[in-house]
Design an enzyme around this catalytic site. Structure first.
Site, PDB file in Angstrom:
ATOM      1  N   CYS A   1       2.431   5.780   8.920  1.00  0.00           N
ATOM      2  CA  CYS A   1       1.575   6.022   7.753  1.00  0.00           C
ATOM      3  C   CYS A   1       0.697   7.244   8.018  1.00  0.00           C
ATOM      4  CB  CYS A   1       0.699   4.800   7.491  1.00  0.00           C
ATOM      5  SG  CYS A   1      -0.458   5.106   6.142  1.00  0.00           S
TER       6      CYS A   1
ATOM      7  N   SER B   1       2.032  -5.446   3.449  1.00  0.00           N
ATOM      8  CA  SER B   1       3.474  -5.371   3.702  1.00  0.00           C
ATOM      9  C   SER B   1       4.267  -6.433   2.935  1.00  0.00           C
ATOM     10  CB  SER B   1       3.727  -5.523   5.208  1.00  0.00           C
ATOM     11  OG  SER B   1       2.953  -6.588   5.739  1.00  0.00           O
TER      12      SER B   1
ATOM     13  N   CYS C   1       0.861  -1.188   0.000  1.00  0.00           N
ATOM     14  CA  CYS C   1       0.000   0.000   0.000  1.00  0.00           C
ATOM     15  C   CYS C   1       0.895   1.235   0.000  1.00  0.00           C
ATOM     16  CB  CYS C   1      -0.855  -0.008   1.265  1.00  0.00           C
ATOM     17  SG  CYS C   1       0.194   0.033   2.740  1.00  0.00           S
TER      18      CYS C   1
ATOM     19  N   GLU D   1       0.340  -0.632  16.439  1.00  0.00           N
ATOM     20  CA  GLU D   1      -0.513   0.495  16.053  1.00  0.00           C
ATOM     21  C   GLU D   1      -1.454   0.883  17.190  1.00  0.00           C
ATOM     22  OE1 GLU D   1      -2.691   0.208  12.309  1.00  0.00           O
ATOM     23  OE2 GLU D   1      -3.979   1.863  12.935  1.00  0.00           O
TER      24      GLU D   1
ATOM     25  N   HIS E   1       5.657  -5.170   8.764  1.00  0.00           N
ATOM     26  CA  HIS E   1       5.743  -6.542   9.266  1.00  0.00           C
ATOM     27  C   HIS E   1       6.040  -7.527   8.146  1.00  0.00           C
ATOM     28  CE1 HIS E   1       3.185  -5.165  12.921  1.00  0.00           C
ATOM     29  NE2 HIS E   1       4.473  -5.100  13.175  1.00  0.00           N
TER      30      HIS E   1
ATOM     31  N   SER F   1       1.646  -9.853  10.742  1.00  0.00           N
ATOM     32  CA  SER F   1       1.000  -8.800   9.958  1.00  0.00           C
ATOM     33  C   SER F   1      -0.518  -8.889  10.131  1.00  0.00           C
ATOM     34  CB  SER F   1       1.368  -8.961   8.482  1.00  0.00           C
ATOM     35  OG  SER F   1       0.533  -8.147   7.690  1.00  0.00           O
TER      36      SER F   1
HETATM   37  O1  0CJ Z   1      -0.275  -0.533  10.729  1.00  0.00           O
HETATM   38  C1  0CJ Z   1      -0.131  -0.164   9.589  1.00  0.00           C
HETATM   39  C2  0CJ Z   1      -0.035   1.222   9.338  1.00  0.00           C
HETATM   40  C3  0CJ Z   1      -0.015  -1.143   8.455  1.00  0.00           C
HETATM   41  C4  0CJ Z   1       1.362  -1.305   7.953  1.00  0.00           C
HETATM   42  C5  0CJ Z   1       1.502  -2.335   6.880  1.00  0.00           C
HETATM   43  O2  0CJ Z   1       1.203  -3.630   7.234  1.00  0.00           O
HETATM   44  P1  0CJ Z   1       1.944  -4.474   8.366  1.00  0.00           P
HETATM   45  O3  0CJ Z   1       1.773  -5.898   8.012  1.00  0.00           O
HETATM   46  O4  0CJ Z   1       3.321  -3.992   8.552  1.00  0.00           O
HETATM   47  O5  0CJ Z   1       1.157  -4.085   9.672  1.00  0.00           O
HETATM   48  P2  0CJ Z   1      -0.179  -4.612  10.358  1.00  0.00           P
HETATM   49  O6  0CJ Z   1       0.247  -5.657  11.356  1.00  0.00           O
HETATM   50  O7  0CJ Z   1      -0.710  -3.410  11.070  1.00  0.00           O
HETATM   51  O8  0CJ Z   1      -1.111  -5.110   9.350  1.00  0.00           O
HETATM   52 FE1  F3S Z   2      -3.271   1.352   5.428  1.00  0.00          FE
HETATM   53 FE2  F3S Z   2      -0.958   0.777   4.484  1.00  0.00          FE
HETATM   54 FE3  F3S Z   2      -1.272   2.970   5.841  1.00  0.00          FE
HETATM   55  S1  F3S Z   2      -2.356  -0.666   5.353  1.00  0.00           S
HETATM   56  S2  F3S Z   2      -2.874   2.530   7.244  1.00  0.00           S
HETATM   57  S3  F3S Z   2      -2.194   2.541   3.891  1.00  0.00           S
HETATM   58  S4  F3S Z   2       0.471   1.623   5.936  1.00  0.00           S
END
Ligand code: 0CJ
Ligand code: F3S
Length: 314
Positions: A99, A271, A15, A129, A44, A226
């Site tokens: 982000c 990710s 993303c 987060e 992650h 993740s």
């Molecule tokens: O928390 C975020 C801003 C998403 C980051 C991208 O994904 P990832 O896998 O590093 O993190 P999540 O465990 O939050 O999905």
């Molecule tokens: Fe969403 Fe990716 Fe940001 S999952 S919150 S756009 S890091």
């Protein structure tokens, strides 16, 4: 070779926030040279982390593991307010790779707090987060709920003065159930203008819903830690796919479990890099006569700028 239809979900994988966070580490290494410290996995994914480590990034969990004379980067998931405050107190150079869509939630929580509201956060306990968002405000100002059941037992200061925020990577469907339970119990609760669950999470879940019912098996490329990737596995199971699995890369695929399948869906968490998705597709190609069918449920054109300090010359 046996024929196999491979439904490739779109959107999938990186993303805009992940793209930006990785770019921040790479640009920091270019600007300041190695080592550059990163607090928590930048995103992650072990493959991403290993790649950046090879380029000179050093990954730590806490700020006090970093020397004061090297730059430090905060991960895409966000950090409690105390973290940049401590970096500033130690006069460290730091770059925040949170982000922008997570920062938006931080600001929202702060705004509610300034209006005297207590905040209910819908999120997963212990996830960085959630820790970061709750850490925007003093202890007790944000209370956490994970499930509909948690809402029933939630104790709040004043049921008339509440707002809620959410983690950005939650299941859209589960979250709407939790929100409904909150609204039923606290009719005055204030919600976000637009959902806190981000566009990337929403779009990846929608794409999975489109392919899951017609896939004998569905693989989500992503890491066990993740959150958004794990949600994609749950969404696939609930949308009617009998075998939905998280795989970090091709070597994780349990080929015996796939015996007899005629179709497989493939997606990837926000990710997970595209090279790993291609690796998985190639692994299928080496065993089956593969016909790839892309199923696109949305188009994405979101891009986030890196912080100005990295755009300026050293
Ligand atoms: O928390 C975020 C801003 C998403 C980051 C991208 O994904 P990832 O896998 O590093 O993190 P999540 O465990 O939050 O999905
Ligand atoms: Fe969403 Fe990716 Fe940001 S999952 S919150 S756009 S890091």
């Amino acid at each position: 070779m046996t024929p196999l239809t491979l439904y490739l979900a779109a959107p999938r994988g990186f993303c805009a926030g992940v793209d930006r966070a990785i770019k921040i580490v790479e640009m920091a290494l270019e600007k300041w040279g190695a080592p550059v410290y990163v607090r928590h996995e930048i995103v992650h994914n072990k493959f991403v982390v290993d790649d950046l480590r090879a380029k000179g990034a050093v990954f730590v969990e806490e700020l006090d593991e970093c020397p004061v004379d090297r730059p430090v980067i905060f991960s895409a998931h966000g950090v409690p307010k105390a973290v940049p405050a401590e970096a500033a107190r130690r006069e460290m150079v730091y770059v925040d790779a949170t982000c922008p869509l997570v920062s938006k939630v931080h600001m929202e929580a702060t705004r509610h707090h300034e209006r005297g509201l207590q905040i209910v956060m819908i999120g997963h306990q212990g996830h960085p987060e959630t820790i970061g968002t709750m850490g925007q405000l003093p202890q007790g100002e944000v209370v956490l709920v994970e499930t509909v059941a948690d809402v029933a037992t939630l104790e709040v200061r004043d049921p008339e003065r509440l707002a809620y925020v959410t983690q950005t990577t939650l299941s859209v469907d589960d979250t709407s159930d939790v929100v409904a339970a909150l609204q039923a119990r606290f009719p005055a609760i204030v919600g976000p203008h637009k959902e806190d669950i981000c566009y990337a999470t929403t779009n990846r879940q929608e794409a999975v819903k489109a392919i899951a019912p017609k896939s004998d098996a569905l693989l989500v490329v992503g890491a066990p830690n993740s959150s958004n990737s794990r949600r994609l596995v749950e969404v696939a199971s609930r949308a009617g796919c009998n075998y939905a699995q998280l795989v970090q890369r091709a070597s994780d695929i349990d080929w015996r479990a796939l015996d007899g399948i005629k179709s497989v869906g493939i997606t990837a968490g926000a990710s997970a890099p595209e090279v790993l998705i291609n690796e998985v597709i190639d692994a299928f190609r080496s065993r089956y006569d593969v016909a790839v069918e892309m199923v696109e449920t949305a188009q994405e054109n979101v891009e986030f700028k890196v912080p100005r300090v990295l755009r300026e010359p050293a």
